[in-house]
Write a protein that holds these residues in place. Structure first.
Motif, PDB file in Angstrom:
ATOM      1  N   MET A   1       0.837  -1.191   0.000  1.00  0.00           N
ATOM      2  CA  MET A   1       0.000   0.000   0.000  1.00  0.00           C
ATOM      3  C   MET A   1       0.875   1.245   0.000  1.00  0.00           C
ATOM      4  SD  MET A   1      -2.814   1.691   0.078  1.00  0.00           S
ATOM      5  CE  MET A   1      -4.027   0.386   0.192  1.00  0.00           C
ATOM      6  N   LYS A   2       0.689   2.088  -1.009  1.00  0.00           N
ATOM      7  CA  LYS A   2       1.463   3.326  -1.124  1.00  0.00           C
ATOM      8  C   LYS A   2       0.505   4.515  -1.114  1.00  0.00           C
ATOM      9  CE  LYS A   2       5.083   1.043  -3.820  1.00  0.00           C
ATOM     10  NZ  LYS A   2       5.880   1.057  -5.064  1.00  0.00           N
ATOM     11  N   ILE A   3       0.748   5.431  -0.202  1.00  0.00           N
ATOM     12  CA  ILE A   3      -0.153   6.577  -0.030  1.00  0.00           C
ATOM     13  C   ILE A   3       0.618   7.874  -0.265  1.00  0.00           C
ATOM     14  CG2 ILE A   3       0.237   6.689   2.479  1.00  0.00           C
ATOM     15  CD1 ILE A   3      -2.770   7.458   2.724  1.00  0.00           C
ATOM     16  N   LEU A   4      -0.011   8.811  -0.977  1.00  0.00           N
ATOM     17  CA  LEU A   4       0.592  10.108  -1.278  1.00  0.00           C
ATOM     18  C   LEU A   4      -0.265  11.226  -0.690  1.00  0.00           C
ATOM     19  CD1 LEU A   4       2.510  12.073  -2.838  1.00  0.00           C
ATOM     20  CD2 LEU A   4       0.992  11.782  -4.821  1.00  0.00           C
ATOM     21  N   LEU A   5       0.353  12.071   0.132  1.00  0.00           N
ATOM     22  CA  LEU A   5      -0.281  13.295   0.627  1.00  0.00           C
ATOM     23  C   LEU A   5       0.284  14.459  -0.172  1.00  0.00           C
ATOM     24  CD1 LEU A   5       0.016  12.749   4.499  1.00  0.00           C
ATOM     25  CD2 LEU A   5      -1.824  12.003   2.975  1.00  0.00           C
ATOM     26  N   THR A   6      -0.579  15.243  -0.827  1.00  0.00           N
ATOM     27  CA  THR A   6      -0.095  16.359  -1.641  1.00  0.00           C
ATOM     28  C   THR A   6      -0.184  17.675  -0.883  1.00  0.00           C
ATOM     29  OG1 THR A   6      -2.238  16.850  -2.678  1.00  0.00           O
ATOM     30  CG2 THR A   6      -0.863  15.174  -3.737  1.00  0.00           C
ATOM     31  N   ARG A 266     -12.040  18.621   2.341  1.00  0.00           N
ATOM     32  CA  ARG A 266     -10.745  17.940   2.543  1.00  0.00           C
ATOM     33  C   ARG A 266     -10.516  17.788   4.047  1.00  0.00           C
ATOM     34  NH1 ARG A 266      -7.548  21.958   4.506  1.00  0.00           N
ATOM     35  NH2 ARG A 266      -7.980  24.095   3.828  1.00  0.00           N
ATOM     36  N   PHE A 267      -9.393  17.151   4.402  1.00  0.00           N
ATOM     37  CA  PHE A 267      -8.972  17.153   5.798  1.00  0.00           C
ATOM     38  C   PHE A 267      -8.528  18.569   6.151  1.00  0.00           C
ATOM     39  CE2 PHE A 267      -8.370  12.588   4.979  1.00  0.00           C
ATOM     40  CZ  PHE A 267      -8.985  12.056   6.103  1.00  0.00           C
ATOM     41  N   GLY A 268      -9.167  19.151   7.147  1.00  0.00           N
ATOM     42  CA  GLY A 268      -8.876  20.533   7.518  1.00  0.00           C
ATOM     43  C   GLY A 268      -8.099  20.621   8.821  1.00  0.00           C
ATOM     44  N   GLY A 269      -7.992  21.847   9.325  1.00  0.00           N
ATOM     45  CA  GLY A 269      -7.215  22.101  10.526  1.00  0.00           C
ATOM     46  C   GLY A 269      -7.806  21.516  11.793  1.00  0.00           C
ATOM     47  N   GLY A 270      -9.074  21.110  11.732  1.00  0.00           N
ATOM     48  CA  GLY A 270      -9.698  20.512  12.912  1.00  0.00           C
ATOM     49  C   GLY A 270      -9.530  19.011  13.005  1.00  0.00           C
ATOM     50  N   TYR A 271      -9.067  18.375  11.903  1.00  0.00           N
ATOM     51  CA  TYR A 271      -8.993  16.911  11.905  1.00  0.00           C
ATOM     52  C   TYR A 271      -8.058  16.322  12.966  1.00  0.00           C
ATOM     53  CZ  TYR A 271      -8.119  12.090  10.827  1.00  0.00           C
ATOM     54  OH  TYR A 271      -7.964  10.725  10.965  1.00  0.00           O
ATOM     55  N   PRO A 272      -6.892  16.926  13.258  1.00  0.00           N
ATOM     56  CA  PRO A 272      -6.016  16.322  14.270  1.00  0.00           C
ATOM     57  C   PRO A 272      -6.720  16.063  15.599  1.00  0.00           C
ATOM     58  CG  PRO A 272      -4.860  18.078  13.144  1.00  0.00           C
ATOM     59  CD  PRO A 272      -6.279  18.134  12.670  1.00  0.00           C
ATOM     60  N   PHE A 273      -7.669  16.925  15.977  1.00  0.00           N
ATOM     61  CA  PHE A 273      -8.397  16.744  17.229  1.00  0.00           C
ATOM     62  C   PHE A 273      -9.376  15.570  17.122  1.00  0.00           C
ATOM     63  CE2 PHE A 273      -7.414  21.258  16.540  1.00  0.00           C
ATOM     64  CZ  PHE A 273      -6.514  21.449  17.587  1.00  0.00           C
ATOM     65  N   THR A 274     -10.006  15.435  15.946  1.00  0.00           N
ATOM     66  CA  THR A 274     -10.874  14.284  15.689  1.00  0.00           C
ATOM     67  C   THR A 274     -10.075  12.990  15.803  1.00  0.00           C
ATOM     68  OG1 THR A 274     -12.363  15.532  14.233  1.00  0.00           O
ATOM     69  CG2 THR A 274     -12.277  13.159  13.894  1.00  0.00           C
ATOM     70  N   HIS A 275      -8.917  12.968  15.172  1.00  0.00           N
ATOM     71  CA  HIS A 275      -8.063  11.781  15.156  1.00  0.00           C
ATOM     72  C   HIS A 275      -7.597  11.414  16.562  1.00  0.00           C
ATOM     73  CE1 HIS A 275      -5.333   9.141  12.723  1.00  0.00           C
ATOM     74  NE2 HIS A 275      -4.697   9.098  13.878  1.00  0.00           N
ATOM     75  N   MET A 276      -7.138  12.413  17.321  1.00  0.00           N
ATOM     76  CA  MET A 276      -6.640  12.161  18.669  1.00  0.00           C
ATOM     77  C   MET A 276      -7.755  11.762  19.635  1.00  0.00           C
ATOM     78  SD  MET A 276      -3.443  12.464  18.278  1.00  0.00           S
ATOM     79  CE  MET A 276      -2.859  12.388  19.983  1.00  0.00           C
ATOM     80  N   ALA A 277      -9.000  12.036  19.245  1.00  0.00           N
ATOM     81  CA  ALA A 277     -10.147  11.621  20.056  1.00  0.00           C
ATOM     82  C   ALA A 277     -10.572  10.186  19.740  1.00  0.00           C
ATOM     83  CB  ALA A 277     -11.316  12.573  19.836  1.00  0.00           C
ATOM     84  N   GLY A 278      -9.804   9.512  18.881  1.00  0.00           N
ATOM     85  CA  GLY A 278     -10.067   8.105  18.592  1.00  0.00           C
ATOM     86  C   GLY A 278     -10.817   7.842  17.310  1.00  0.00           C
ATOM     87  N   LYS A 279     -11.095   8.887  16.549  1.00  0.00           N
ATOM     88  CA  LYS A 279     -11.807   8.720  15.275  1.00  0.00           C
ATOM     89  C   LYS A 279     -10.774   8.710  14.141  1.00  0.00           C
ATOM     90  CE  LYS A 279     -16.303   9.408  16.585  1.00  0.00           C
ATOM     91  NZ  LYS A 279     -17.491   8.683  16.124  1.00  0.00           N
ATOM     92  N   ASN A 280     -10.309   7.534  13.777  1.00  0.00           N
ATOM     93  CA  ASN A 280      -9.213   7.398  12.819  1.00  0.00           C
ATOM     94  C   ASN A 280      -9.747   7.329  11.383  1.00  0.00           C
ATOM     95  OD1 ASN A 280      -6.855   6.769  11.427  1.00  0.00           O
ATOM     96  ND2 ASN A 280      -6.104   5.419  13.038  1.00  0.00           N
ATOM     97  N   TYR A 281     -10.067   8.493  10.827  1.00  0.00           N
ATOM     98  CA  TYR A 281     -10.618   8.548   9.474  1.00  0.00           C
ATOM     99  C   TYR A 281      -9.583   8.139   8.421  1.00  0.00           C
ATOM    100  CZ  TYR A 281     -14.659  11.170  11.334  1.00  0.00           C
ATOM    101  OH  TYR A 281     -15.778  11.552  12.022  1.00  0.00           O
ATOM    102  N   LEU A 282      -8.318   8.424   8.674  1.00  0.00           N
ATOM    103  CA  LEU A 282      -7.261   8.027   7.730  1.00  0.00           C
ATOM    104  C   LEU A 282      -7.227   6.510   7.556  1.00  0.00           C
ATOM    105  CD1 LEU A 282      -4.173  10.284   8.576  1.00  0.00           C
ATOM    106  CD2 LEU A 282      -5.369  10.168   6.393  1.00  0.00           C
ATOM    107  N   TYR A 283      -7.263   5.811   8.669  1.00  0.00           N
ATOM    108  CA  TYR A 283      -7.230   4.351   8.606  1.00  0.00           C
ATOM    109  C   TYR A 283      -8.494   3.804   7.939  1.00  0.00           C
ATOM    110  CZ  TYR A 283      -6.242  -0.440  10.141  1.00  0.00           C
ATOM    111  OH  TYR A 283      -5.975  -1.778  10.183  1.00  0.00           O
ATOM    112  N   LYS A 284      -9.624   4.424   8.219  1.00  0.00           N
ATOM    113  CA  LYS A 284     -10.887   4.007   7.600  1.00  0.00           C
ATOM    114  C   LYS A 284     -10.806   4.124   6.082  1.00  0.00           C
ATOM    115  CE  LYS A 284     -15.315   2.910   7.415  1.00  0.00           C
ATOM    116  NZ  LYS A 284     -15.780   1.545   7.737  1.00  0.00           N
ATOM    117  N   ILE A 285     -10.221   5.229   5.584  1.00  0.00           N
ATOM    118  CA  ILE A 285     -10.081   5.430   4.135  1.00  0.00           C
ATOM    119  C   ILE A 285      -9.155   4.379   3.534  1.00  0.00           C
ATOM    120  CG2 ILE A 285      -9.013   6.977   2.428  1.00  0.00           C
ATOM    121  CD1 ILE A 285     -10.266   9.308   4.010  1.00  0.00           C
ATOM    122  N   ILE A 286      -8.057   4.084   4.215  1.00  0.00           N
ATOM    123  CA  ILE A 286      -7.130   3.058   3.718  1.00  0.00           C
ATOM    124  C   ILE A 286      -7.822   1.694   3.659  1.00  0.00           C
ATOM    125  CG2 ILE A 286      -5.026   1.767   4.265  1.00  0.00           C
ATOM    126  CD1 ILE A 286      -3.906   4.411   5.440  1.00  0.00           C
TER     127      ILE A 286
END
Length: 315
Positions: A1-6, A266-286
């Motif tokens: 699996m290869k992922i690119l963040l632009t 897109r993923f915005g400036g608020g996403y890090p707080f969502t992620h740290m609260a246990g909602k792993n949207y990045l992993y869900k997309i993968i």
């Protein structure tokens, strides 16, 4: 699996999130990052990532896209996630060309991008679907003078160019071909992350109250469980049909009325707080890209988060 963040820039936390996914679950995950500057802080977050210097998306759209296409082809990228506004329109229009190379592009269609980027189109969408939003005027003849009001660029990003005016004489500097007038709503500011699947169906959302802003981006925030905001998130998802994550800003005024301000598809400036609260949207997309199931946590952890500053160096 290869992922690119632009256009990854200084979003070092995204690299941290992917590294944790790699270490915990996907040992073969290969992380690729692109940016127009070799001094992008995220490039120096880890040693085991691959970096790509691309042209500025704002200077030459075709040259930028061809550069991204070469990266995708050469490295056999499986997932592409854009992290800034600059390339969303380009990549949404050219999405099919990238996906011919077996690269899943996590981006909405060009109609959704247009709706989100133009405050004129956003207002039409909100009005059509009966959302509450600040009163908005698109010409001086429409404007009912009730100060203070806020001037916004129609295609503004990160709050650039916004200004509050208090009297008629300040209004003469407004260019209605490029700007709008909006009611200045006073209240508590909130942010929503709204995750849809690849067909535009609702998956999840996470709400937070903004405690501090910096350069138009959420800097400090507290996660909240607010059923009213979750219902609004589901309604936005159903009517907008975006792909992947949507960043939504809103204000709840003193009467409890929820006013939607804008959308960032897109993923915005608020996403890090969502992620740290246990909602792993990045992993869900993968996992969705792999065709595998991953159940997101129903409720987030109630945390308060704040972004910090660190220094990256190289020899």
């Amino acid at each position: 699996m290869k992922i690119l963040l632009t256009n990854v820039g200084r979003r070092t936390y995204f690299v941290d999130f992917l590294e944790k996914i790699k270490n915990n679950s996907l040992k073969d995950l290969e992380i690729h990052l692109s940016d127009c500057s070799k001094l992008a802080a995220s490039f120096y977050n880890r040693k085991n990532i691959k970096i790509h210097i691309t042209p500025k998306a704002t200077q030459n759209k075709n040259k930028y896209f061809q550069s991204i296409l070469r990266v995708v082809k050469k490295n056999k990228i499986n997932i592409l996630i854009p992290l800034s506004d600059y390339d969303l329109n380009i990549l949404s229009i050219k999405k099919s060309l990238l996906e011919k190379n077996k690269c899943k592009v996590i981006i909405s269609n060009k109609e959704v991008i247009k709706t989100c980027f133009s405050k004129t189109e956003t207002t039409k969408f909100l009005k059509k679907n009966k959302f509450t939003f600040p009163k908005t005027w698109f010409s001086q003849s429409q404007f009912k003078k009730k100060y203070p009001v806020i001037i916004k660029n129609i295609y503004g990003s990160a709050s650039l160019g916004q200004k509050i005016i208090f009297e008629n004489r300040d209004l003469k500097f407004t260019n209605f071909k490029k700007e709008i007038i909006q009611e200045l709503v006073v209240g508590k500011e909130y942010n929503l992350d709204i995750l849809n699947d690849f067909h535009g169906n609702y998956l999840d959302s996470c709400a937070k109250i903004k405690l501090s802003m910096r350069a138009g981006e959420t800097d400090k925030a507290k996660i909240v469980n607010n059923s009213k905001l979750i219902l609004i998130a589901k309604k936005i998802s159903k009517n907008l049909r975006h792909i992947g994550n949507l960043d939504c800003d809103l204000i709840i005024d003193k009467k409890g009325k929820v006013n939607i301000l804008d959308f960032n598809p897109r993923f915005g400036g608020g996403y890090p707080f969502t992620h740290m609260a246990g909602k792993n949207y990045l992993y869900k997309i993968i996992k969705m890209t792999l065709g595998e199931f991953y159940k997101l946590k129903k409720y987030p952890k109630i945390i308060t988060g704040m972004k910090g500053i660190d220094i990256k160096t190289f020899n």
